[in-house]
Design a protein around this motif. Sequence first.
Motif, PDB file in Angstrom:
ATOM      1  N   ILE A   1     -12.827  -0.428  -2.641  1.00  0.00           N
ATOM      2  CA  ILE A   1     -11.561  -1.247  -1.945  1.00  0.00           C
ATOM      3  C   ILE A   1     -10.890  -1.736  -3.010  1.00  0.00           C
ATOM      4  CG2 ILE A   1     -11.253  -3.344  -0.756  1.00  0.00           C
ATOM      5  CD1 ILE A   1     -13.925  -2.803   0.711  1.00  0.00           C
ATOM      6  N   LYS A   2     -11.561  -2.291  -3.950  1.00  0.00           N
ATOM      7  CA  LYS A   2     -10.583  -2.878  -5.268  1.00  0.00           C
ATOM      8  C   LYS A   2      -9.735  -1.795  -5.691  1.00  0.00           C
ATOM      9  CE  LYS A   2     -11.160  -5.024  -9.757  1.00  0.00           C
ATOM     10  NZ  LYS A   2     -12.087  -5.671 -10.872  1.00  0.00           N
ATOM     11  N   LYS A   3     -10.111  -0.625  -6.077  1.00  0.00           N
ATOM     12  CA  LYS A   3      -9.441   0.358  -6.557  1.00  0.00           C
ATOM     13  C   LYS A   3      -8.237   0.711  -5.486  1.00  0.00           C
ATOM     14  CE  LYS A   3     -12.258   3.129  -9.565  1.00  0.00           C
ATOM     15  NZ  LYS A   3     -11.428   3.184 -10.804  1.00  0.00           N
ATOM     16  N   ILE A   4      -8.385   0.958  -4.282  1.00  0.00           N
ATOM     17  CA  ILE A   4      -7.467   1.118  -3.123  1.00  0.00           C
ATOM     18  C   ILE A   4      -6.591   0.094  -3.273  1.00  0.00           C
ATOM     19  CG2 ILE A   4      -6.951   1.494  -0.869  1.00  0.00           C
ATOM     20  CD1 ILE A   4      -9.619   2.842  -0.760  1.00  0.00           C
ATOM     21  N   LYS A   5      -6.754  -1.286  -3.293  1.00  0.00           N
ATOM     22  CA  LYS A   5      -5.926  -2.244  -3.466  1.00  0.00           C
ATOM     23  C   LYS A   5      -4.984  -2.174  -4.649  1.00  0.00           C
ATOM     24  CE  LYS A   5      -8.430  -5.813  -0.603  1.00  0.00           C
ATOM     25  NZ  LYS A   5      -9.115  -7.083  -0.707  1.00  0.00           N
ATOM     26  N   GLN A   6      -5.578  -1.838  -5.979  1.00  0.00           N
ATOM     27  CA  GLN A   6      -4.851  -1.813  -7.150  1.00  0.00           C
ATOM     28  C   GLN A   6      -3.466  -0.907  -6.829  1.00  0.00           C
ATOM     29  OE1 GLN A   6      -7.899  -1.217  -9.794  1.00  0.00           O
ATOM     30  NE2 GLN A   6      -8.173  -3.102 -10.270  1.00  0.00           N
ATOM     31  N   ILE A   7      -3.616   0.124  -6.317  1.00  0.00           N
ATOM     32  CA  ILE A   7      -2.810   1.306  -5.991  1.00  0.00           C
ATOM     33  C   ILE A   7      -1.513   0.725  -5.085  1.00  0.00           C
ATOM     34  CG2 ILE A   7      -2.420   3.550  -5.166  1.00  0.00           C
ATOM     35  CD1 ILE A   7      -5.337   3.869  -5.608  1.00  0.00           C
ATOM     36  N   LYS A   8      -1.852  -0.336  -4.200  1.00  0.00           N
ATOM     37  CA  LYS A   8      -0.897  -0.664  -3.365  1.00  0.00           C
ATOM     38  C   LYS A   8      -0.197   0.337  -2.568  1.00  0.00           C
ATOM     39  CE  LYS A   8       0.199  -4.676  -6.355  1.00  0.00           C
ATOM     40  NZ  LYS A   8       1.205  -5.776  -7.155  1.00  0.00           N
ATOM     41  N   PRO A   9      -0.880   1.127  -1.769  1.00  0.00           N
ATOM     42  CA  PRO A   9      -0.488   2.092  -0.987  1.00  0.00           C
ATOM     43  C   PRO A   9       0.148   1.851   0.243  1.00  0.00           C
ATOM     44  CG  PRO A   9      -2.670   1.808  -0.333  1.00  0.00           C
ATOM     45  CD  PRO A   9      -2.372   0.801  -1.610  1.00  0.00           C
ATOM     46  N   ASP A  10       1.502   2.664   0.498  1.00  0.00           N
ATOM     47  CA  ASP A  10       2.088   2.430   1.793  1.00  0.00           C
ATOM     48  C   ASP A  10       1.313   2.991   2.944  1.00  0.00           C
ATOM     49  OD1 ASP A  10       4.924   1.452   0.905  1.00  0.00           O
ATOM     50  OD2 ASP A  10       4.361   3.381  -0.498  1.00  0.00           O
ATOM     51  N   TYR A  11       0.287   4.044   2.685  1.00  0.00           N
ATOM     52  CA  TYR A  11      -0.386   4.511   3.670  1.00  0.00           C
ATOM     53  C   TYR A  11      -1.571   4.955   3.123  1.00  0.00           C
ATOM     54  CZ  TYR A  11       4.582   5.186   5.446  1.00  0.00           C
ATOM     55  OH  TYR A  11       5.800   4.995   5.851  1.00  0.00           O
ATOM     56  N   ILE A  12      -2.652   4.812   4.184  1.00  0.00           N
ATOM     57  CA  ILE A  12      -4.020   5.352   3.775  1.00  0.00           C
ATOM     58  C   ILE A  12      -4.333   6.615   4.805  1.00  0.00           C
ATOM     59  CG2 ILE A  12      -6.298   4.840   3.857  1.00  0.00           C
ATOM     60  CD1 ILE A  12      -5.668   2.027   2.894  1.00  0.00           C
ATOM     61  N   PHE A  13      -4.736   7.800   4.280  1.00  0.00           N
ATOM     62  CA  PHE A  13      -5.123   8.875   5.142  1.00  0.00           C
ATOM     63  C   PHE A  13      -6.728   9.027   4.948  1.00  0.00           C
ATOM     64  CE2 PHE A  13      -0.617  10.890   4.348  1.00  0.00           C
ATOM     65  CZ  PHE A  13      -0.114  10.128   5.138  1.00  0.00           C
ATOM     66  N   ILE A  14      -7.313   9.045   5.942  1.00  0.00           N
ATOM     67  CA  ILE A  14      -8.839   9.354   6.028  1.00  0.00           C
ATOM     68  C   ILE A  14      -8.775  10.824   6.492  1.00  0.00           C
ATOM     69  CG2 ILE A  14     -11.130   8.819   6.742  1.00  0.00           C
ATOM     70  CD1 ILE A  14     -10.044   6.199   7.417  1.00  0.00           C
ATOM     71  N   THR A  15      -9.463  11.995   5.570  1.00  0.00           N
ATOM     72  CA  THR A  15      -9.411  13.356   5.960  1.00  0.00           C
ATOM     73  C   THR A  15     -10.777  13.895   6.327  1.00  0.00           C
ATOM     74  OG1 THR A  15      -9.166  13.992   3.694  1.00  0.00           O
ATOM     75  CG2 THR A  15      -7.363  13.823   4.966  1.00  0.00           C
ATOM     76  N   GLY A  16     -11.608  13.351   7.222  1.00  0.00           N
ATOM     77  CA  GLY A  16     -12.616  13.560   7.621  1.00  0.00           C
ATOM     78  C   GLY A  16     -14.146  13.314   6.932  1.00  0.00           C
ATOM     79  N   ASP A  17     -15.039  13.635   7.675  1.00  0.00           N
ATOM     80  CA  ASP A  17     -16.507  13.298   7.171  1.00  0.00           C
ATOM     81  C   ASP A  17     -16.596  11.870   6.642  1.00  0.00           C
ATOM     82  OD1 ASP A  17     -17.058  15.742   7.880  1.00  0.00           O
ATOM     83  OD2 ASP A  17     -17.492  16.772   5.964  1.00  0.00           O
ATOM     84  N   PHE A  18     -16.035  10.972   7.326  1.00  0.00           N
ATOM     85  CA  PHE A  18     -16.130   9.633   7.188  1.00  0.00           C
ATOM     86  C   PHE A  18     -17.435   9.352   7.391  1.00  0.00           C
ATOM     87  CE2 PHE A  18     -14.724   5.210   8.100  1.00  0.00           C
ATOM     88  CZ  PHE A  18     -14.383   4.731   6.726  1.00  0.00           C
ATOM     89  N   LEU A  19     -18.033   9.680   8.467  1.00  0.00           N
ATOM     90  CA  LEU A  19     -19.623   9.598   8.795  1.00  0.00           C
ATOM     91  C   LEU A  19     -20.383  10.692   8.264  1.00  0.00           C
ATOM     92  CD1 LEU A  19     -18.982   8.787  12.515  1.00  0.00           C
ATOM     93  CD2 LEU A  19     -20.151   7.234  10.831  1.00  0.00           C
ATOM     94  N   ASP A  20     -21.701  10.527   8.149  1.00  0.00           N
ATOM     95  CA  ASP A  20     -22.483  11.683   7.874  1.00  0.00           C
ATOM     96  C   ASP A  20     -23.644  11.860   8.685  1.00  0.00           C
ATOM     97  OD1 ASP A  20     -23.525  13.480   5.038  1.00  0.00           O
ATOM     98  OD2 ASP A  20     -25.168  12.742   6.324  1.00  0.00           O
ATOM     99  N   ALA A  21     -23.787  13.069   9.333  1.00  0.00           N
ATOM    100  CA  ALA A  21     -24.608  13.554  10.230  1.00  0.00           C
ATOM    101  C   ALA A  21     -26.245  13.386   9.816  1.00  0.00           C
ATOM    102  CB  ALA A  21     -24.529  14.868  10.704  1.00  0.00           C
TER     103      ALA A  21
END
Length: 292
Positions: A72-92
Amino acid sequence: MNVWIWVGIISAAVIILIITAAVVIYFSNKRIDLTCYDVYDKRLPEGFDGAKIVQVSDLHNNVFGKRNEQLIKKIKQIKPDYIFITGDFLDARKTKFSVCEQLAENLSSIAPTYYCTGNHEVRIMHFLKKLEKKFRSYGITNLRNKSVWLRRKGSMIRLSGADDPSFFKGVYEREDKEQILSGILDSLVCRESYNILLSHKPGFYNCYENAGFELVFSGHAHGGQFRLPGNIPLYVPDMGMFPKYVQGVSRINNTILVVSRGLGQSIIPFRINNSPELVAVTLHSSEAPAIK
């Protein structure tokens, strides 16, 4: 020198090497590589010039620090305009729903967040439905064969997401899956707009290019999981030995493909020469500068 002394020395050296390798692999799997790309495309509307996108792919319930605070800290430092989650967020296989729930809530508080499914989600549909409910409550846009319009500085682009082909029940041949996926993609693309696609598997790049998407974000391949010296990917299921398009930015005719190595592991619980990766992309509405 006595032969048993040599045996002891060699054995000790082997043990030290094994322990050293294990320590290196362990800590490299706990480190997040931040990979930043500049994507140049003169077709991109000017309002999106300079837009920053963070790609979160293949988390597989992985955790970096308490409640994923390092990620989360790394993502905040980037200051993105958008965040894309591209699958396998969960694990079966090792589903820890609270991990995904907590991270999803944090991501949605940083920037507008968009999601497409991966092949793992299809195996745990009850958890997926639960996660989708949480997404709605956090304001995360779930792009399951859907499109939305993004607006920035007076410009608009079309963002689409496609279900992973694993969701096509009863279809086993790759050619059939490609046909179904192509039909979905054709219905999503807008010929009068710049089109971005979130789709988990990079191996279907021909479908993405044929449909007319200018920019595609994928994951799935884990960068090859094991990489030989020189960052050469060894093997990916359903992509074979030494596969193409498992990491980085590639231009395939008129389509730009961004592939993340991902943040987690699945069947094999570790990576070699291939740390977890967070991808940050800055868009530019111009041609790439000439290399001097």
